[in-house]
Design a protein around this motif. Sequence first.
Motif: not given
Length: 325
Positions: A157-184
């Motif tokens: 089984x693969x588990x993805x913690x909710x706090x990891x999803x939240x961190x990914x969402x923050x990276x995807x919403x970053x003002x930095x274009x490179x970070x935003x691309x990595x998050x998405x």
Amino acid sequence: MNLTGVRLLFLVISGFFGYQVGAAHQNAILGMLSGVIISSLIIILEIGLRKISVKGLSSAVFGLILGLIMAKLATEAMALSQFSEEMRYFINTAVTLIFCYLGMVIGLRGKDEFNLIIPYVRLRRQDRLGEITILDTSVIIDGRIADICKTGFISGKIIIPRFVLRELQQIADSADPLKRQRGRRGLEILHLIQKEASIDVSIHEDDFPDLLEVDAKLIKLAKLLEARIMTVDFNLNRVAALHGIKVLNINEVANAIKTVVFPGEELKIKLIREGKERNQAVGYLEDGTMVVVEDGRRFIGQEVEVVVNSSLQTPAGKMIFSRMK
């Protein structure tokens, strides 16, 4: 029926019950109002309890039951004493309150260490295949995990913690274009993993608000679930290993499966570009291993045969040094 409907139904039933009780005492209206007011206060209390997790509540109940049992044993022992009835009642009450308080506090403080708290009894199948694997943010963004899942090398089984999803969402919403691309990109990789029918993927809700760093939360979750962590983060790899947690590092796996060559072995390779030193040329094997060829500069763009001189393992990967055949 949704939650609002249940609350309204509770208000109506309480008002009706209050009306019946009030009618029996010649004051039906007051009884109905009392029922509605009391039920409203209960609903307000229920709304205020939303921040309390079911896990925390069950831990507190477990501690309360344990405290009651200990208090019962203590008061039974005190029944043998020569205290007066009034003094014994006072002592019994005080002992019960103290043990209940201590039991609830201990239960709440150790809620993450209780593995046998109902309804959190963890039943493990004897024929369970594979292990539990927790993905961290870095390995999701890296992207290779999606291809690894398709190959079937990861079982269980693969588990993805909710706090990891939240961190990914923050990276995807970053003002930095490179970070935003990595998050998405990370969110797209998760979508691909969830679509893979052969992999059991689930989201874990435990957040551990007492810990601020995501790495610390990952380590604690891995300990509780007796799981392994998959990452490409060097620091997390080392810290998790110190805590006795099994770590799967994709970079280490990639380096381990690189082509093994020996001095004197012949290779056929296409030269792509110039090397750093004079007359050097560089090519790559199919697995991405860099091959540096002496006196190969004039053959750039051609496929040539070379003889291996030596190989070097670096933090960036393996390098092979060779000469023209």
